[in-house]
Design an enzyme around this catalytic site. Sequence first.
Site, PDB file in Angstrom:
ATOM      1  N   PHE A 121       0.860  -1.178   0.000  1.00 47.15           N
ATOM      2  CA  PHE A 121       0.000   0.000   0.000  1.00 47.15           C
ATOM      3  C   PHE A 121       0.898   1.231   0.000  1.00 47.15           C
ATOM      4  O   PHE A 121       2.109   1.124   0.208  1.00 47.15           O
ATOM      5  CB  PHE A 121      -0.874  -0.003   1.262  1.00 47.15           C
ATOM      6  N   GLN A 243      -8.613  13.830   4.417  1.00 48.35           N
ATOM      7  CA  GLN A 243      -7.894  13.127   3.364  1.00 48.35           C
ATOM      8  C   GLN A 243      -8.731  13.057   2.086  1.00 48.35           C
ATOM      9  O   GLN A 243      -9.888  12.662   2.126  1.00 48.35           O
ATOM     10  CB  GLN A 243      -7.566  11.716   3.819  1.00 48.35           C
ATOM     11  N   HIS A 245      -8.900  11.034  -1.204  1.00 51.47           N
ATOM     12  CA  HIS A 245      -8.356   9.791  -1.754  1.00 51.47           C
ATOM     13  C   HIS A 245      -8.126   9.983  -3.241  1.00 51.47           C
ATOM     14  O   HIS A 245      -9.003  10.490  -3.939  1.00 51.47           O
ATOM     15  CB  HIS A 245      -9.324   8.639  -1.505  1.00 51.47           C
ATOM     16  N   LEU A 255     -15.341   4.696  -4.212  1.00 52.43           N
ATOM     17  CA  LEU A 255     -13.896   4.494  -4.134  1.00 52.43           C
ATOM     18  C   LEU A 255     -13.433   3.276  -4.921  1.00 52.43           C
ATOM     19  O   LEU A 255     -14.105   2.259  -4.946  1.00 52.43           O
ATOM     20  CB  LEU A 255     -13.501   4.299  -2.670  1.00 52.43           C
ATOM     21  N   GLU A 258      -6.774   1.788  -2.968  1.00 54.34           N
ATOM     22  CA  GLU A 258      -5.355   1.974  -3.200  1.00 54.34           C
ATOM     23  C   GLU A 258      -4.681   0.641  -3.522  1.00 54.34           C
ATOM     24  O   GLU A 258      -3.628   0.591  -4.163  1.00 54.34           O
ATOM     25  CB  GLU A 258      -4.756   2.573  -1.920  1.00 54.34           C
ATOM     26  N   ARG A 289      -1.030   9.451   0.233  1.00 51.37           N
ATOM     27  CA  ARG A 289      -2.238   9.830  -0.497  1.00 51.37           C
ATOM     28  C   ARG A 289      -2.306  11.314  -0.784  1.00 51.37           C
ATOM     29  O   ARG A 289      -2.772  11.744  -1.841  1.00 51.37           O
ATOM     30  CB  ARG A 289      -3.465   9.424   0.315  1.00 51.37           C
ATOM     31  N   HIS A 356     -12.389  11.595   1.625  1.00 48.57           N
ATOM     32  CA  HIS A 356     -12.381  10.197   2.022  1.00 48.57           C
ATOM     33  C   HIS A 356     -12.364   9.970   3.525  1.00 48.57           C
ATOM     34  O   HIS A 356     -13.056   9.103   4.048  1.00 48.57           O
ATOM     35  CB  HIS A 356     -11.144   9.540   1.401  1.00 48.57           C
ATOM     36  N   ARG A 401      -3.465  10.174   6.816  1.00 51.45           N
ATOM     37  CA  ARG A 401      -3.545   8.766   7.194  1.00 51.45           C
ATOM     38  C   ARG A 401      -2.961   7.890   6.104  1.00 51.45           C
ATOM     39  O   ARG A 401      -3.173   8.140   4.921  1.00 51.45           O
ATOM     40  CB  ARG A 401      -5.012   8.367   7.415  1.00 51.45           C
TER      41      ARG A 401
HETATM   42  C1  LIG Z   1     -14.820   3.548   0.495  1.00 51.78           C
HETATM   43  C2  LIG Z   1     -13.899   3.461   1.661  1.00 51.78           C
HETATM   44  C3  LIG Z   1     -12.901   2.507   1.697  1.00 51.78           C
HETATM   45  C4  LIG Z   1     -12.049   2.393   2.782  1.00 51.78           C
HETATM   46  N1  LIG Z   1     -11.078   1.452   2.765  1.00 51.78           N
HETATM   47  C5  LIG Z   1     -10.250   1.342   3.823  1.00 51.78           C
HETATM   48  C6  LIG Z   1      -9.243   0.347   3.849  1.00 51.78           C
HETATM   49  O1  LIG Z   1      -9.074  -0.419   2.908  1.00 51.78           O
HETATM   50  N2  LIG Z   1      -8.452   0.259   4.936  1.00 51.78           N
HETATM   51  C7  LIG Z   1      -8.605   1.084   6.009  1.00 51.78           C
HETATM   52  O2  LIG Z   1      -7.880   0.941   6.973  1.00 51.78           O
HETATM   53  N3  LIG Z   1      -9.570   2.034   6.014  1.00 51.78           N
HETATM   54  C8  LIG Z   1     -10.390   2.179   4.954  1.00 51.78           C
HETATM   55  N4  LIG Z   1     -11.364   3.151   4.964  1.00 51.78           N
HETATM   56  C9  LIG Z   1     -11.589   3.937   6.171  1.00 51.78           C
HETATM   57  C10 LIG Z   1     -12.376   3.141   7.199  1.00 51.78           C
HETATM   58  O3  LIG Z   1     -13.261   2.263   6.547  1.00 51.78           O
HETATM   59  C11 LIG Z   1     -13.215   4.004   8.128  1.00 51.78           C
HETATM   60  O4  LIG Z   1     -12.435   5.011   8.638  1.00 51.78           O
HETATM   61  C12 LIG Z   1     -13.741   3.177   9.263  1.00 51.78           C
HETATM   62  O5  LIG Z   1     -14.508   2.129   8.770  1.00 51.78           O
HETATM   63  C13 LIG Z   1     -14.561   3.941  10.272  1.00 51.78           C
HETATM   64  O6  LIG Z   1     -15.038   3.030  11.233  1.00 51.78           O
HETATM   65  P1  LIG Z   1     -15.791   3.485  12.534  1.00 51.78           P
HETATM   66  O7  LIG Z   1     -15.980   2.298  13.384  1.00 51.78           O
HETATM   67  O8  LIG Z   1     -15.104   4.639  13.129  1.00 51.78           O
HETATM   68  O9  LIG Z   1     -17.168   4.024  12.030  1.00 51.78           O
HETATM   69  P2  LIG Z   1     -18.281   3.478  11.006  1.00 51.78           P
HETATM   70  O10 LIG Z   1     -17.972   2.152  10.460  1.00 51.78           O
HETATM   71  O11 LIG Z   1     -18.542   4.592  10.066  1.00 51.78           O
HETATM   72  O12 LIG Z   1     -19.518   3.269  11.936  1.00 51.78           O
HETATM   73  C14 LIG Z   1     -20.196   4.337  12.536  1.00 51.78           C
HETATM   74  C15 LIG Z   1     -21.275   3.745  13.388  1.00 51.78           C
HETATM   75  O13 LIG Z   1     -21.862   4.742  14.174  1.00 51.78           O
HETATM   76  C16 LIG Z   1     -23.243   4.675  14.090  1.00 51.78           C
HETATM   77  N5  LIG Z   1     -23.753   6.011  14.278  1.00 51.78           N
HETATM   78  C17 LIG Z   1     -23.331   7.149  13.686  1.00 51.78           C
HETATM   79  N6  LIG Z   1     -24.074   8.175  14.124  1.00 51.78           N
HETATM   80  C18 LIG Z   1     -24.972   7.687  14.991  1.00 51.78           C
HETATM   81  C19 LIG Z   1     -26.022   8.262  15.755  1.00 51.78           C
HETATM   82  N7  LIG Z   1     -26.296   9.547  15.713  1.00 51.78           N
HETATM   83  N8  LIG Z   1     -26.754   7.446  16.533  1.00 51.78           N
HETATM   84  C20 LIG Z   1     -26.501   6.124  16.582  1.00 51.78           C
HETATM   85  N9  LIG Z   1     -25.532   5.535  15.883  1.00 51.78           N
HETATM   86  C21 LIG Z   1     -24.780   6.313  15.092  1.00 51.78           C
HETATM   87  C22 LIG Z   1     -23.528   4.116  12.738  1.00 51.78           C
HETATM   88  O14 LIG Z   1     -24.769   3.469  12.728  1.00 51.78           O
HETATM   89  C23 LIG Z   1     -22.401   3.121  12.582  1.00 51.78           C
HETATM   90  O15 LIG Z   1     -22.754   1.896  13.173  1.00 51.78           O
HETATM   91  C24 LIG Z   1     -12.196   3.277   3.868  1.00 51.78           C
HETATM   92  C25 LIG Z   1     -13.181   4.243   3.836  1.00 51.78           C
HETATM   93  C26 LIG Z   1     -13.998   4.377   2.734  1.00 51.78           C
HETATM   94  C27 LIG Z   1     -14.960   5.502   2.671  1.00 51.78           C
END
Ligand SMILES: Cc1cc2nc3c(=O)[nH]c(=O)nc-3n(C[C@H](O)[C@H](O)[C@H](O)COP(=O)(O)OP(=O)(O)OC[C@H]3O[C@@H](n4cnc5c(N)ncnc54)[C@H](O)[C@@H]3O)c2cc1C
Lengths: 590, 235, 122
Positions: A121, A243, A245, A255, A258, A289, A356, A401
């Site tokens: 990566f 960030q 992407h 997306l 990468e 990135r 992103h 990141r």
């Molecule tokens: C397309 C894409 C590809 C990616 N690929 C990678 C990768 O290959 N490798 C990598 O390391 N990272 C990657 N990322 C980044 C990574 O996926 C995210 O940063 C990460 O998944 C965020 O996880 P999280 O647990 O913080 O939140 P999320 O998975 O976004 O979950 C948020 C949670 O909070 C809940 N929530 C939000 N607001 C409320 C509310 N008001 N009340 C109740 N519940 C709420 C939602 O229901 C959800 O369950 C990618 C991101 C994107 C956009």
Amino acid sequence: MGTPSSISFDAVIMGGGGSGMRAALQLAQSGYKTAVISKVFPTRSHTVSAQGGITCAIGSADPDDDWRWHMYDTVKGSDYIGDQDAIEYMCSEGPQTVFELEHMGLPFSRTANGRIYQRPFGGQSKDYGKGGQAARTCAAADRTGHALLHALYQGNLKNNTVFFNEWFAVDLVKNQAGAIAGVIAINIESGEVVFVRSKATVFATGGAGRIYASTTNALINTGDGIGMALRADIPMQDMEMWQFHPTGIYGAGTLVTEGCRGEGGYLINKDGERFMERYAPTAKDLAGRDVVARSMVLEVLGGRGCGEKGDHVMLKLDHLGEQVLNSKLPGILELSRTFAHVDPIKDPIPVVPTCHYMMGGIPTNVQGQALTQDGAGNDQLIPGLFAVGEAACVSVHGANRLGGNSLLDLVVFGRAAGKAIEEMLAQGLEQPQASDSDLEQAMTRLNRLNESQKGESVATLRAELQDIMQNHFGVFRTGEFMAEGIDKLQGLGERIATVYLPDKSHTFNTARIEALELQNLFEVAEATAIAANMRTESRGAHAREDFQERDDENWLCHSLYFPSKKSIGKRGVNFSPRTVDTFEPQIRTY
Amino acid sequence: MLVSIYRYNPETDSKPVMQNLQVEVPAGRDLMVLDVLALAKEQDPSIAYRRSCREGVCGSDGMNINGVNGLACITPLSAAVGGGKKLVLRPLPGLPVIRDLVVDMAVFYKQFEKVKPYLINDEPPPAIERLQSPEERAKLDGLYECILCACCSTNCPSFWWNPDKFIGPAGLLQAYRFLADSRDTATTARLSDLDDPFSVFRCRGIMNCVAVCPKGLNPTRAIGHIRSMLISQGT
Amino acid sequence: MVISVTNLSRSGLSDWIIQRASAVILAAYTLCLVGSFLVHPEMDYATWRGIFDNTAMRIFSLITLAALCAHGWIGMWTISTDYILPLQFGSAATFLRLLFQGACILLAVVYLIWGIQILWGF
Ligand SMILES: Cc1cc2nc3c(=O)[nH]c(=O)nc-3n(C[C@H](O)[C@H](O)[C@H](O)COP(=O)(O)OP(=O)(O)OC[C@H]3O[C@@H](n4cnc5c(N)ncnc54)[C@H](O)[C@@H]3O)c2cc1C
Ligand code: SF4
Ligand code: SF4
Ligand code: FES
């Protein structure tokens, strides 16, 4: 609406994404009364979209790999404002957490000798940047996030975690002493409003990419946790750091990972030139990135963009061959065919830098405890509040990141926060008390919305907000233009506060949810705008045309946005890892 | 474009109605059905539906689109209406409607949970990952990708008749995902849990599920594998 | 709720196997009869009687009859638990289903006894 009914827990986790479910798993095994609240069914959280993988020195692709090398890359990637104690913790605890995921059933792709498959990566190196490109990102084809999120949900089912799915957290309940007593939440299906009381409230609410018009983020990524925290007068750290992407599909925003470049794909301009060779002679397409995204914009500005409008570049994959693409990047083939009408086996994919990831967020320590600053500028814990995942800023990502580091951040710090809370509960953590007036305060916003008689619609206001952010706070920024953006936001703020909700029904009222989300988006956007304008330098993802150099003298620090005065303060970066020497700031080249 | 949407709000409606809306779709671009729905919601914000990822990976927006179950976010408008002029959106069939296009998925999730959808291996794990050959791992392809959108189960007559007892294609696909995992050690117990007249054997093999799976998965084949495993185990 | 007490074996697998095995027997028996019609183009009562005086044929017929009853019962039971549900018949469903299943069993038993009587009764 009157006073809401209440339910009580030892710990409540807002968010069923990767970070929330990892924390939940830790707590479910502890025997304390805990619950997860999520506005969507957990496997519909945004983590499901992550494609490329989870970066970690597990020593599969290279048996000599070392977590310290990963740490070096991450510190460098952060442009030196990532906290080194936190990065050290993440990189050294990483292998254990990844193995735990595998034991839980995560279907990683495999190498011939049965170990987890790792792909290269961006920003990865061996031997502290001296040993060439590393392959350190553990992958389940190009569906790692899906595989990870489902494995975590499965693990939680096995451990009987209590879920409140399709419940929406509205606002924090904060008492006079500044402690967090829980949240006000709506059961979306019934419309019932409940005070969820908890000794430890964990925000795992994810990112807020929807502040931009074009983003790779899910529609639900509206920064609710950030909004709630800001309204509760909790400061935000490094909010200017967004960030972009390099490879969002042109026109659609979805997306392509990468990992495409990791597997050997590269970017070309309209002349078919592999232009990254000019900008980053060593790492080429696998530079950081921020570096790649800026180079793409420069190509377009230099008149070498593709398409009729010359406003994008192309990602070439066809030379990898059908078999590699089918086995390593099947999801990308699907997405390109659906959203770009392009078959990558034959043709390149049109791509543009697309919003992103939010590097900033709620400042926390390594245990996930949320922090604020006292009058003298010292860190001060906020009793009862924790944050993990994209909503938090530990900070391991600093100003930029590295790919695959977010998934690692989710599970490492989700687990750490779970453990810390378990210990605190064992030591008799107390339930912060909340008075009727504290509750009323937390209900203000919801009540106002429910009583709205006139005002503008959510859709119009949201579009306006997203356009301002897109145009004034994009990949390249200038002071003058940002100031103009801030002015526009000011006008928009009052209109968004008084948004009109025509449909006041209770059952599954998504209009109400969208209005509440819009207000959170605004809070995030405003913090971003003000912080971006204040940081008068270029660092990581924050690139200013009027201040093109990194300014370590004044800005080798975190920014802290204080919502009550809408002012910016500074917070020191940690340069004191426990077991290794400090990585001193250097010029960052790839 | 004429969009006809199933509307039902239990607070105000005694029975569902189809609401017709005229939606301006920008020329020259093939929108996804979800985009059209968002435009409709701009006109009438009271329309309720689920959505999250808008790229076909989260499984939120399964619905019945011009008679066919699918994900709104990856179904192009042109494909949905074919030669016709009207987009007709209804909730997934066979599950109780909460409001408009939102169905109550409780029984669907319950069937999923019934198959113990998690890895069971009581041997102490090694210090690193459990090893698995690429060939063993390949057996999970076509199984682990399920996004629990329920398009298949709500297209399955056997699931309509016995949603409380027939596990349905989605749940069975996951049952097989763990039966097929070289790291899982509970095969025997899993199989005997499935050996009643309903859980697996209500499948009639008519492949309605395969026809609509937006991820191109094949629950019928997985069910066939489970049946063969039951036969060779001979319980 | 469908109650499966009326399912005899309580194993989906054995039901499934019985249904397929009985189908094979039924098919074989059909072939056998068709065969005898081909061998005896001018079938009259005496020839017919002759075929059935053979003990092997009697036993085969009996097995087939049993297979038919089992096959029919499993099929009917399945149909009743698919289509006689509260979904279609409201609260009377359980009663109706048991009635239908009772009738099917009765019929099967009657046919079986009657068949034995025909084959060995004279
Ligand atoms: C397309 C894409 C590809 C990616 N690929 C990678 C990768 O290959 N490798 C990598 O390391 N990272 C990657 N990322 C980044 C990574 O996926 C995210 O940063 C990460 O998944 C965020 O996880 P999280 O647990 O913080 O939140 P999320 O998975 O976004 O979950 C948020 C949670 O909070 C809940 N929530 C939000 N607001 C409320 C509310 N008001 N009340 C109740 N519940 C709420 C939602 O229901 C959800 O369950 C990618 C991101 C994107 C956009
Ligand atoms: S093949 Fe089986 S599971 Fe699939 S629709 Fe038909 S009966 Fe249902
Ligand atoms: S098998 Fe396909 S249709 Fe069924 S729930 Fe999974 S993804 Fe959806
Ligand atoms: S919105 Fe996620 S699958 Fe359609």
